[in-house]
Design a protein around this motif. Structure first.
Motif, PDB file in Angstrom:
ATOM      1  N   UNK A 155      19.479 -33.003 -52.397  1.00 21.80           N
ATOM      2  CA  UNK A 155      18.640 -34.051 -53.002  1.00 21.80           C
ATOM      3  C   UNK A 155      18.711 -33.990 -54.531  1.00 21.80           C
ATOM      4  N   UNK A 156      18.767 -32.785 -55.090  1.00 18.38           N
ATOM      5  CA  UNK A 156      18.871 -32.658 -56.547  1.00 18.38           C
ATOM      6  C   UNK A 156      20.211 -33.192 -57.042  1.00 18.38           C
ATOM      7  N   UNK A 157      21.280 -33.018 -56.222  1.00 15.26           N
ATOM      8  CA  UNK A 157      22.572 -33.582 -56.623  1.00 15.26           C
ATOM      9  C   UNK A 157      22.503 -35.105 -56.647  1.00 15.26           C
ATOM     10  N   UNK A 158      21.798 -35.693 -55.680  1.00 13.04           N
ATOM     11  CA  UNK A 158      21.613 -37.146 -55.703  1.00 13.04           C
ATOM     12  C   UNK A 158      20.836 -37.575 -56.931  1.00 13.04           C
ATOM     13  N   UNK A 159      19.984 -36.698 -57.448  1.00 19.12           N
ATOM     14  CA  UNK A 159      19.140 -37.027 -58.601  1.00 19.12           C
ATOM     15  C   UNK A 159      19.800 -36.643 -59.917  1.00 19.12           C
ATOM     16  N   UNK A 160      21.106 -36.401 -59.918  1.00 17.20           N
ATOM     17  CA  UNK A 160      21.840 -36.155 -61.162  1.00 17.20           C
ATOM     18  C   UNK A 160      21.387 -34.889 -61.870  1.00 17.20           C
ATOM     19  N   UNK A 190      22.712 -31.335 -61.595  1.00 18.08           N
ATOM     20  CA  UNK A 190      23.603 -30.346 -60.973  1.00 18.08           C
ATOM     21  C   UNK A 190      23.144 -28.910 -61.188  1.00 18.08           C
TER      22      UNK A 190
END
Lengths: 206, 143, 103
Positions: free
Chosen positions: A53-58, A60
């Motif tokens: 989910x954090x990767x979807x939220x930009x 990394x």
């Protein structure tokens, strides 16, 4: 940031829904699975999907830190805690909440979830990602500047919190050990094992 | 470009991994002989010996201290990873911050390793407590 | 396009789930897992606000880094306290009678 083509937009939504479903299911299992070892493992799996989910939220770096600390560290800590408690591993000995308390708690938390989720859906948030979204390398750079250049004191505070945790942990265990020892000759917390005779005489001469 | 677009190969790989596991489990279920299960077949394998005693043993409390040390190193590594992944010019201020950060955590670790022998508790009583609770449960069931 | 409210719904549901675990469960390890789940929900909400906030800022992401570091520290302390609780009272279930006093 340029517009994504519709296929990628659909892919993002599908990915989000998949991740959210997996996170909620594993979160529920981490609380409700009858074997507590499995519950700890399910918590680790849930934490690693939150990184998705954090990767979807930009973000990394947050995703990497989530996997390194939550999945690698905290779930390992919980599993070791379970390992050291043979009583907790036996599921027949676990004290379960009464069905009435469980039902009331489920209803209450479902009510809170529905209310806050409904409010979040109704409230007019801004729906776009802003124009100046940084790229991957710039994002790490900006975060490093935020943490190490402008807010360097926070890093030292984290170091002090970790120091306090380690020392406090060891002090608690040492106090516990000192209480179990039979003859406490000195003040509280000091190692009180009986000394061999030759050391005693050595100390007396000193 | 959004970040998740770069990670589409990872998603494909993860799906392939899940599919591979399912296919392997199904294939082994199809291919293995379905024979009668008896007690010697389901007993845990201990290099051909008969298993002796219960699998539950007590561990000393040192284990959790070592895990805590691992987590501390983990957090320290994450913070320093952020510093090393960036291209910040290494000014004196940042250098001193990093050095003090490392020194504080390393000092805490060395102190805890020093004090650990004095705080070492063998976890024998956890197993005793477990057996007591098990015995109490059994007697409760009998009455 | 995933709107901000979806992320917030997931975050609130995780917080509610963790609160359910913390309120209802009696085993201390499960209560700790509930607290960690709540922390994850809060982190998701913070990062979502950081991205959709209109003006991009690094403050929420930096806060999440600090939160994760502190979560590691408090989990370690909580687990050691749990071990010592077990040593004193003979179990890790809240509200149960004292089973044994180890001396």
């Amino acid at each position: 940031m340029q517009e994504l083509d519709p296929l990628l937009q659909l892919f993002e939504q599908v990915e989000f829904l998949l991740l959210a479903g997996i996170i909620l299911v594993f979160g529920y299992l981490a609380l409700e699975h009858k074997d507590i070892v499995y519950a700890a493992f399910f918590f680790g799996v849930m934490a690693s999907f939150v990184a998705g989910l954090f990767l979807l939220l930009e973000a990394p770096f947050i995703a990497g830190m989530q996997i390194a600390v939550y999945t690698g560290g905290i779930s390992a800590l919980i599993i070791f805690g379970v390992l050291l408690l043979p009583r907790a591993q036996d599921r027949t000995l676990e004290v379960l909440p009464s069905p009435r308390a469980r039902k009331i708690g489920l209803l209450l938390s479902a009510f809170v979830m529905a209310m806050s989720g409904g409010l979040a859906l109704v409230f007019p948030w801004s729906t776009d990602i802003p124009q100046g979204m940084p790229e991957y390398a710039q994002s790490l750079q900006g975060l490093a500047e935020w943490l190490w250049q402008s807010h360097g004191l926070y890093v030292q505070i984290i170091a002090l919190i970790i120091l306090t945790t380690l020392v406090g942990t060891l002090a608690l265990m040492k106090m516990e050990k000192a209480e179990t020892l039979k003859d406490i000759t000195a003040e509280f917390g000091v190692e009180a094992a009986p000394m061999p005779d030759d050391e005693k005489t050595e100390e007396a001469t000193n | 470009m959004r970040l998740f677009v770069d990670f589409i190969p990872v998603v494909v790989w993860a799906l392939l991994a899940v599919v591979l596991v399912i296919v392997m489990l199904l294939a082994s279920w199809v291919l293995r002989p379905h024979v009668l299960q008896n007690s010697s077949k389901t007993s845990p394998y201990e290099c051909g010996e008969d298993p002796i005693g219960p699998a539950r043993i007590s561990y000393p409390y040192n284990y959790i201290v070592y895990t805590i040390l691992f987590v501390v190193i983990d957090v320290m590594g994450a913070f320093l990873w952020l510093l090393s992944a960036s291209t910040l010019r290494l000014e004196a201020l940042i250098l001193w911050q990093a050095l003090i950060f490392i020194a504080l955590i390393m000092g805490a670790i060395s102190f805890s390793m020093r004090i650990l022998p004095q705080a070492a508790l063998d976890g024998k009583e956890t197993l005793e407590l477990y057996h007591e609770a098990k015995k109490a449960q059994k007697t409760k069931h009998m009455h | 396009m995933v709107p901000l409210s979806w992320y917030l719904v997931v975050a609130f549901m995780l917080i509610g789930l963790g609160a359910y675990g913390m309120i209802v469960k009696r085993n201390l390890i499960r209560i700790l897992i509930g607290a960690e789940i709540m922390g994850n929900g809060v982190n998701i909400a913070l990062v979502a606000f950081a991205v959709y906030g209109g003006v991009f800022s690094y403050t929420p992401q930096g806060l999440v880094i600090l939160v994760i570091a502190i979560a590691a520290a408090h989990t370690a302390l909580a687990l050691v306290l749990m071990l010592l609780y077990n040593r004193r009272y003979g179990h890790v279930d809240l509200g149960s009678p004292v089973q044994a006093e180890v001396k």
